[in-house]
Design an enzyme around this catalytic site. Sequence first.
Site, PDB file in Angstrom:
ATOM      1  N   LYS A 142      -5.079  -0.138  15.790  1.00  0.00           N
ATOM      2  CA  LYS A 142      -5.684   0.612  14.686  1.00  0.00           C
ATOM      3  C   LYS A 142      -6.828   1.499  15.187  1.00  0.00           C
ATOM      4  CE  LYS A 142      -3.127  -0.893  11.261  1.00  0.00           C
ATOM      5  NZ  LYS A 142      -2.178   0.015  10.584  1.00  0.00           N
ATOM      6  N   ILE A 162       0.840  -1.206   0.000  1.00  0.00           N
ATOM      7  CA  ILE A 162       0.000   0.000   0.000  1.00  0.00           C
ATOM      8  C   ILE A 162       0.873   1.253   0.000  1.00  0.00           C
ATOM      9  CG2 ILE A 162      -1.626   1.333   1.410  1.00  0.00           C
ATOM     10  CD1 ILE A 162      -2.931  -1.374   2.205  1.00  0.00           C
ATOM     11  N   TYR A 180      -3.734  -5.945  17.257  1.00  0.00           N
ATOM     12  CA  TYR A 180      -3.819  -5.208  15.985  1.00  0.00           C
ATOM     13  C   TYR A 180      -5.070  -4.328  15.959  1.00  0.00           C
ATOM     14  CZ  TYR A 180      -3.927  -4.522  10.894  1.00  0.00           C
ATOM     15  OH  TYR A 180      -3.959  -3.978   9.634  1.00  0.00           O
ATOM     16  N   SER A 196      -5.329   2.832   8.733  1.00  0.00           N
ATOM     17  CA  SER A 196      -5.906   1.996   9.785  1.00  0.00           C
ATOM     18  C   SER A 196      -6.328   0.665   9.165  1.00  0.00           C
ATOM     19  CB  SER A 196      -7.071   2.794  10.389  1.00  0.00           C
ATOM     20  OG  SER A 196      -7.899   2.000  11.160  1.00  0.00           O
ATOM     21  N   ASP A 208      13.192   1.717  11.736  1.00  0.00           N
ATOM     22  CA  ASP A 208      12.486   0.703  12.523  1.00  0.00           C
ATOM     23  C   ASP A 208      11.638   1.458  13.546  1.00  0.00           C
ATOM     24  OD1 ASP A 208      11.515  -1.130  14.264  1.00  0.00           O
ATOM     25  OD2 ASP A 208      13.446  -2.060  14.730  1.00  0.00           O
ATOM     26  N   ARG A 246       3.175  14.534  15.995  1.00  0.00           N
ATOM     27  CA  ARG A 246       3.566  15.594  16.933  1.00  0.00           C
ATOM     28  C   ARG A 246       4.742  16.394  16.379  1.00  0.00           C
ATOM     29  NH1 ARG A 246       4.903  14.530  23.212  1.00  0.00           N
ATOM     30  NH2 ARG A 246       6.664  13.420  22.323  1.00  0.00           N
TER      31      ARG A 246
HETATM   32  N1  NAP Z   1      -3.209  -5.421   3.104  1.00  0.00           N
HETATM   33  C1  NAP Z   1      -4.355  -5.312   3.745  1.00  0.00           C
HETATM   34  O1  NAP Z   1      -5.331  -6.034   3.467  1.00  0.00           O
HETATM   35  C2  NAP Z   1      -4.522  -4.291   4.831  1.00  0.00           C
HETATM   36  C3  NAP Z   1      -5.786  -4.177   5.423  1.00  0.00           C
HETATM   37  C4  NAP Z   1      -5.972  -3.227   6.417  1.00  0.00           C
HETATM   38  C5  NAP Z   1      -4.922  -2.417   6.801  1.00  0.00           C
HETATM   39  N2  NAP Z   1      -3.709  -2.550   6.229  1.00  0.00           N
HETATM   40  C6  NAP Z   1      -2.636  -1.662   6.689  1.00  0.00           C
HETATM   41  O2  NAP Z   1      -1.958  -1.131   5.578  1.00  0.00           O
HETATM   42  C7  NAP Z   1      -0.661  -0.712   5.991  1.00  0.00           C
HETATM   43  C8  NAP Z   1       0.339  -1.139   4.940  1.00  0.00           C
HETATM   44  O3  NAP Z   1       0.418  -2.559   4.923  1.00  0.00           O
HETATM   45  P1  NAP Z   1       0.462  -3.421   3.570  1.00  0.00           P
HETATM   46  O4  NAP Z   1      -0.847  -4.061   3.451  1.00  0.00           O
HETATM   47  O5  NAP Z   1       0.970  -2.598   2.460  1.00  0.00           O
HETATM   48  O6  NAP Z   1       1.480  -4.566   3.982  1.00  0.00           O
HETATM   49  P2  NAP Z   1       3.060  -4.685   3.730  1.00  0.00           P
HETATM   50  O7  NAP Z   1       3.286  -4.814   2.277  1.00  0.00           O
HETATM   51  O8  NAP Z   1       3.514  -5.785   4.626  1.00  0.00           O
HETATM   52  O9  NAP Z   1       3.648  -3.306   4.239  1.00  0.00           O
HETATM   53  C9  NAP Z   1       3.901  -3.060   5.608  1.00  0.00           C
HETATM   54  C10 NAP Z   1       4.904  -1.937   5.704  1.00  0.00           C
HETATM   55  O10 NAP Z   1       5.133  -1.633   7.100  1.00  0.00           O
HETATM   56  C11 NAP Z   1       6.538  -1.627   7.329  1.00  0.00           C
HETATM   57  N3  NAP Z   1       6.849  -2.033   8.690  1.00  0.00           N
HETATM   58  C12 NAP Z   1       6.534  -3.197   9.308  1.00  0.00           C
HETATM   59  N4  NAP Z   1       7.094  -3.239  10.534  1.00  0.00           N
HETATM   60  C13 NAP Z   1       7.776  -2.075  10.685  1.00  0.00           C
HETATM   61  C14 NAP Z   1       8.575  -1.531  11.718  1.00  0.00           C
HETATM   62  N5  NAP Z   1       8.848  -2.199  12.857  1.00  0.00           N
HETATM   63  N6  NAP Z   1       9.116  -0.309  11.530  1.00  0.00           N
HETATM   64  C15 NAP Z   1       8.900   0.372  10.387  1.00  0.00           C
HETATM   65  N7  NAP Z   1       8.171  -0.094   9.362  1.00  0.00           N
HETATM   66  C16 NAP Z   1       7.621  -1.305   9.518  1.00  0.00           C
HETATM   67  C17 NAP Z   1       7.117  -2.623   6.334  1.00  0.00           C
HETATM   68  O11 NAP Z   1       8.497  -2.361   6.134  1.00  0.00           O
HETATM   69  P3  NAP Z   1       9.523  -3.497   5.581  1.00  0.00           P
HETATM   70  O12 NAP Z   1       8.746  -4.338   4.619  1.00  0.00           O
HETATM   71  O13 NAP Z   1      10.616  -2.718   4.961  1.00  0.00           O
HETATM   72  O14 NAP Z   1       9.982  -4.268   6.774  1.00  0.00           O
HETATM   73  C18 NAP Z   1       6.264  -2.334   5.102  1.00  0.00           C
HETATM   74  O15 NAP Z   1       6.798  -1.259   4.385  1.00  0.00           O
HETATM   75  C19 NAP Z   1      -0.430  -1.323   7.379  1.00  0.00           C
HETATM   76  O16 NAP Z   1      -0.559  -0.335   8.361  1.00  0.00           O
HETATM   77  C20 NAP Z   1      -1.555  -2.343   7.495  1.00  0.00           C
HETATM   78  O17 NAP Z   1      -1.941  -2.521   8.847  1.00  0.00           O
HETATM   79  C21 NAP Z   1      -3.487  -3.482   5.252  1.00  0.00           C
END
Ligand code: NAP
Length: 251
Positions: free
Chosen positions: A167, A23, A163, A149, A69, A131
């Site tokens: 959120k 995303i 989780y 979220s 991180d 902030r």
């Molecule tokens: N996919 C869905 O269906 C879905 C649904 C609802 C909400 N979301 C939300 O969408 C957002 C993006 O997720 P995504 O779906 O695109 O999944 P994703 O491809 O796994 O992306 C997650 C991102 O968060 C980063 N991240 C994870 N742990 C971290 C940490 N400790 N410090 C800094 N960065 C960290 C990852 O970095 P690295 O990969 O470099 O480690 C990655 O860039 C998230 O907040 C997720 O909760 C997703």
Amino acid sequence: MSQPEQGPMSGRIALVTGASGGIGGALALRLAAAGADLALTYSGHRQAAEGVAEQARALGRRAAVLAADLTDPRIATDLVDQVGTRLGPLDILIANAGTGRQLSWDDDALDVATWDSTMAVNLRAPWLLTRAALPGMVSRGFGRVLYVSSIAALNGGIVGPHYAASKAGLHGLMHHLAGRVAGHGVTVNTIAPALITGTGFFPAAPGEMPMPVPVGRLGRTEDVADLAMAMLTNGYLTNKVVTVDGGLYPT
Ligand SMILES: NC(=O)c1ccc[n+]([C@@H]2O[C@H](COP(=O)([O-])OP(=O)(O)OC[C@H]3O[C@@H](n4cnc5c(N)ncnc54)[C@H](OP(=O)(O)O)[C@@H]3O)[C@@H](O)[C@H]2O)c1
């Protein structure tokens, strides 16, 4: 390199956390196409963030890739300053990075350390970033804050209580802040997706539906990016949670 074109975000500087993910990467590219320069963070997947930066540069934008991180509060606190040094004052904050190990409420693996690290990335880091970002946005009279979220914040979801609670906390944070900065040209909103493929969170193939989705397909990262851009370009929209979930949740 192609010449930079004018767009609704032309000259703006955006920080996208988790730009190495599905995303975040899609949203960053949409911002670049709209004219914004980008600061892109990653945690474990540097190459993915570098790939997004390369594509943004090919559109004529500046793009900085930053390791972050976000379990570390010092890193979250310092990021906005880093963006200022590398690119300039921050106009758009997309707090997208998220973590969520799937764990049942009664699983012993859902221990205090897992609870705390989930809260640190999903809720504390967005707070620390906001902030740090808001004073500059308020003083310059323009800002956009967008939290990513999940519908888990609204219906509990399937990942786990840590989780869903993290959120849902973003929604309260947004509600507290939005009215306080609205008169200064700063909007604070939340986008709440569900079942978005092409992501580390939900790597399912498009045909694999874990539950019936009313629109009949899973979500795409572009679906989230389209809605995010509509929210970011609308100065009259603030203090809102907007879901993008194929009709799963009835708001
Ligand atoms: N996919 C869905 O269906 C879905 C649904 C609802 C909400 N979301 C939300 O969408 C957002 C993006 O997720 P995504 O779906 O695109 O999944 P994703 O491809 O796994 O992306 C997650 C991102 O968060 C980063 N991240 C994870 N742990 C971290 C940490 N400790 N410090 C800094 N960065 C960290 C990852 O970095 P690295 O990969 O470099 O480690 C990655 O860039 C998230 O907040 C997720 O909760 C997703």
